[in-house]
Motif scaffolding. Structure first.
Motif, PDB file in Angstrom:
ATOM      1  N   ASN A  67       9.980   8.830   9.692  1.00 55.51           N
ATOM      2  CA  ASN A  67      10.168   8.801   8.237  1.00 55.51           C
ATOM      3  C   ASN A  67      11.145   7.668   7.880  1.00 55.51           C
ATOM      4  OD1 ASN A  67       9.979   9.492   5.575  1.00 55.51           O
ATOM      5  ND2 ASN A  67      11.029  11.460   5.744  1.00 55.51           N
ATOM      6  N   LEU A  69      13.556   4.629   6.147  1.00 57.10           N
ATOM      7  CA  LEU A  69      14.713   4.688   5.241  1.00 57.10           C
ATOM      8  C   LEU A  69      14.604   3.601   4.175  1.00 57.10           C
ATOM      9  CD1 LEU A  69      17.496   4.901   7.989  1.00 57.10           C
ATOM     10  CD2 LEU A  69      16.184   6.777   6.953  1.00 57.10           C
ATOM     11  N   VAL A 105       8.437  -1.403  -2.004  1.00 59.51           N
ATOM     12  CA  VAL A 105       7.975  -1.568  -0.624  1.00 59.51           C
ATOM     13  C   VAL A 105       7.379  -2.965  -0.491  1.00 59.51           C
ATOM     14  CG1 VAL A 105       6.372  -0.743   1.154  1.00 59.51           C
ATOM     15  CG2 VAL A 105       7.586   0.906  -0.296  1.00 59.51           C
ATOM     16  N   LEU A 120       7.003   0.620  10.727  1.00 61.20           N
ATOM     17  CA  LEU A 120       6.036   0.073   9.767  1.00 61.20           C
ATOM     18  C   LEU A 120       6.299  -1.425   9.564  1.00 61.20           C
ATOM     19  CD1 LEU A 120       6.179   2.854   6.992  1.00 61.20           C
ATOM     20  CD2 LEU A 120       4.315   2.462   8.609  1.00 61.20           C
ATOM     21  N   PRO A 147      19.021   7.206   3.540  1.00 64.32           N
ATOM     22  CA  PRO A 147      18.193   8.273   2.993  1.00 64.32           C
ATOM     23  C   PRO A 147      19.103   9.204   2.192  1.00 64.32           C
ATOM     24  CG  PRO A 147      18.816   8.850   5.202  1.00 64.32           C
ATOM     25  CD  PRO A 147      19.507   7.531   4.882  1.00 64.32           C
ATOM     26  N   GLU A 185      15.354  11.529  -6.701  1.00 62.56           N
ATOM     27  CA  GLU A 185      15.412  10.252  -6.005  1.00 62.56           C
ATOM     28  C   GLU A 185      14.658   9.147  -6.755  1.00 62.56           C
ATOM     29  OE1 GLU A 185      14.470  13.118  -4.856  1.00 62.56           O
ATOM     30  OE2 GLU A 185      15.501  13.623  -3.001  1.00 62.56           O
ATOM     31  N   LEU A 199       4.291   5.644  -4.274  1.00 62.75           N
ATOM     32  CA  LEU A 199       4.232   6.489  -3.078  1.00 62.75           C
ATOM     33  C   LEU A 199       5.045   7.758  -3.276  1.00 62.75           C
ATOM     34  CD1 LEU A 199       4.693   3.761  -0.317  1.00 62.75           C
ATOM     35  CD2 LEU A 199       2.570   4.717  -1.218  1.00 62.75           C
TER      36      LEU A 199
HETATM   37  P1  AMP Z   1      14.751   9.514   1.214  1.00 62.78           P
HETATM   38  O1  AMP Z   1      15.528   8.358   1.707  1.00 62.78           O
HETATM   39  O2  AMP Z   1      15.100  10.798   1.827  1.00 62.78           O
HETATM   40  O3  AMP Z   1      14.757   9.528  -0.276  1.00 62.78           O
HETATM   41  O4  AMP Z   1      13.275   9.156   1.667  1.00 62.78           O
HETATM   42  C1  AMP Z   1      12.785   7.848   1.521  1.00 62.78           C
HETATM   43  C2  AMP Z   1      11.345   7.887   1.103  1.00 62.78           C
HETATM   44  O5  AMP Z   1      10.829   6.571   0.987  1.00 62.78           O
HETATM   45  C3  AMP Z   1      10.482   8.640   2.107  1.00 62.78           C
HETATM   46  O6  AMP Z   1       9.556   9.445   1.419  1.00 62.78           O
HETATM   47  C4  AMP Z   1       9.774   7.517   2.834  1.00 62.78           C
HETATM   48  O7  AMP Z   1       8.540   7.925   3.362  1.00 62.78           O
HETATM   49  C5  AMP Z   1       9.652   6.427   1.762  1.00 62.78           C
HETATM   50  N1  AMP Z   1       9.655   5.104   2.367  1.00 62.78           N
HETATM   51  C6  AMP Z   1      10.717   4.421   2.837  1.00 62.78           C
HETATM   52  N2  AMP Z   1      10.336   3.247   3.375  1.00 62.78           N
HETATM   53  C7  AMP Z   1       8.997   3.168   3.246  1.00 62.78           C
HETATM   54  C8  AMP Z   1       8.010   2.212   3.616  1.00 62.78           C
HETATM   55  N3  AMP Z   1       8.336   1.085   4.247  1.00 62.78           N
HETATM   56  N4  AMP Z   1       6.718   2.485   3.338  1.00 62.78           N
HETATM   57  C9  AMP Z   1       6.372   3.634   2.706  1.00 62.78           C
HETATM   58  N5  AMP Z   1       7.264   4.582   2.329  1.00 62.78           N
HETATM   59  C10 AMP Z   1       8.557   4.369   2.593  1.00 62.78           C
END
Ligand code: AMP
Ligand code: MG
Length: 337
Positions: A67, A69, A105, A120, A147, A185, A199
């Motif tokens: 997941n 950041l 992104v 990724l 995060p 968020e 997303l």
């Molecule tokens: P949080 O930091 O807990 O708010 O989570 C960050 C969110 O952004 C998560 O849902 C990740 O899946 C999404 N996220 C962060 N970087 C990317 C990326 N490179 N591509 C797609 N989703 C991302």
């Protein structure tokens, strides 16, 4: 500068004045973890260019390593360090919505460790508007990967106290900047393809993005595809300890059912916590207030040792989309009347 409430288990609780921000920046530069306030929720920050520090974020939170950041920056120049290219649309949106709750992104540059982006080829970047967050990134002099500062799966923290509930003893420090203004968020917007795709709904609404870009902005869905468009989509999130039942539908009908359910569970001896706005006779949603207090309310249900949580759905438009997304992910069951 430091408060001494216990049990902090070694985590520094710092006021957000300049000396404290300098201290927090030193901790970040030395590879440590600092939770800090943003306008959305509290973030758990580490230097985005230090893989060992980033790894510590994942272990402190118990976050799955797939997941990614969000990288937080304090100026545009840092965007060029972390992204290998910046499309025209991104420039425009940065101009319009930064600093603010919009994560873009973009294609990832080699300066960003794999771990930050969970392998990724892309990186999510945002410039927060909270003055403490901006000052911390500026003083540290490096982009900060962060995060939300909660244990994985729990409601995001909107105060330093909420951070410490989850992470005391697991992080070096928290900068206390009071409660967060928005409470949910950032919006995560993918700009790597031909279309702009949300997303994760968040603090900047789809309506605002559509009108700024003058083109349709799409909402990603995980239905019917085997790989989620964003890794975060596949995890249960934001969940309080007691099961949460979310009731959606027209105000009078959803409220009638909430009353029935509350009576039903109370008669069975369960402590019922109700997340609803019954004083508001019209059933209009005061969405900014609901958003601001959402995660704290979920945590309060835990503190009250709720047996069941009954939540009233709100209209899925504007900021309400983000609120309903979080409630939906926190829910054990969703009932539509
Ligand atoms: P949080 O930091 O807990 O708010 O989570 C960050 C969110 O952004 C998560 O849902 C990740 O899946 C999404 N996220 C962060 N970087 C990317 C990326 N490179 N591509 C797609 N989703 C991302
Ligand atoms: Mg989170």
């Amino acid at each position: 500068m430091e408060k001494t409430l216990s049990p902090l288990k070694g985590t520094l609780w710092l006021r957000s004045d300049f000396p404290a921000i300098r201290k927090a920046a030193e901790i970040i530069r030395a590879g440590g973890l600092v939770a800090f306030p943003t306008e959305t929720v509290y973030g758990l920050g580490a230097s985005a260019s230090d893989p060992a520090a980033v790894a510590r974020i994942f272990s402190a939170k118990g976050r799955p390593s797939d997941n990614p950041l969000i990288v937080h920056v304090s100026d545009r120049e840092q965007v060029y360090r972390v992204a290998s290219s910046v499309p025209e649309r991104a420039h425009f949106l940065m101009e319009r919505f930064w600093p603010g709750p919009l994560s873009l992104v973009l294609p990832r540059s080699s300066a960003v460790p794999d771990l930050v982006s969970a392998g990724l080829p892309t990186v999510a970047v945002r410039m927060p508007s909270h003055p403490v967050a901006l000052e911390l990134i500026r003083t540290a002099g490096v982009p900060i990967a962060a995060p939300s500062a909660n244990r994985s799966g729990r409601p995001s923290p909107t105060s330093a106290r909420c951070v410490l509930e989850d992470l005391a003893g697991r992080i070096d420090a928290v900068l206390d900047g009071g409660t967060c203004r928005i409470g949910v968020e950032s919006t995560v917007l993918d700009l790597t393809g031909p279309r702009a795709v949300i997303l994760r709904p968040g603090g900047i609404t789809r309506e605002a993005l559509t009108s700024a870009l003058g083109e349709p902005v799409f909402q990603a869905s995980w239905k019917g595809v085997s790989i989620p468009p964003s890794p975060g989509m596949k995890y249960r999130h934001y969940a309080p300890r007691a099961p949460l039942i979310l009731v959606t539908g027209p105000p009078s009908r959803r409220r009638r059912l909430l009353h029935i359910l509350a009576n039903f569970y109370e008669r069975r001896g369960l402590k019922v916590c109700l997340l609803a706005d019954f004083l508001n006779q019209q059933g209009d949603d005061d969405v900014e207030n609901i958003s601001r207090h959402l995660f704290r309310s979920l945590r309060r249900c835990d503190a009250l040792k709720a047996g069941v949580i009954l939540a009233e759905g709100i209209a899925s438009r504007g900021l309400g989309v983000a609120v309903m997304n979080r409630l939906g992910k926190a829910a054990f069951r969703v009932i539509r009347v």
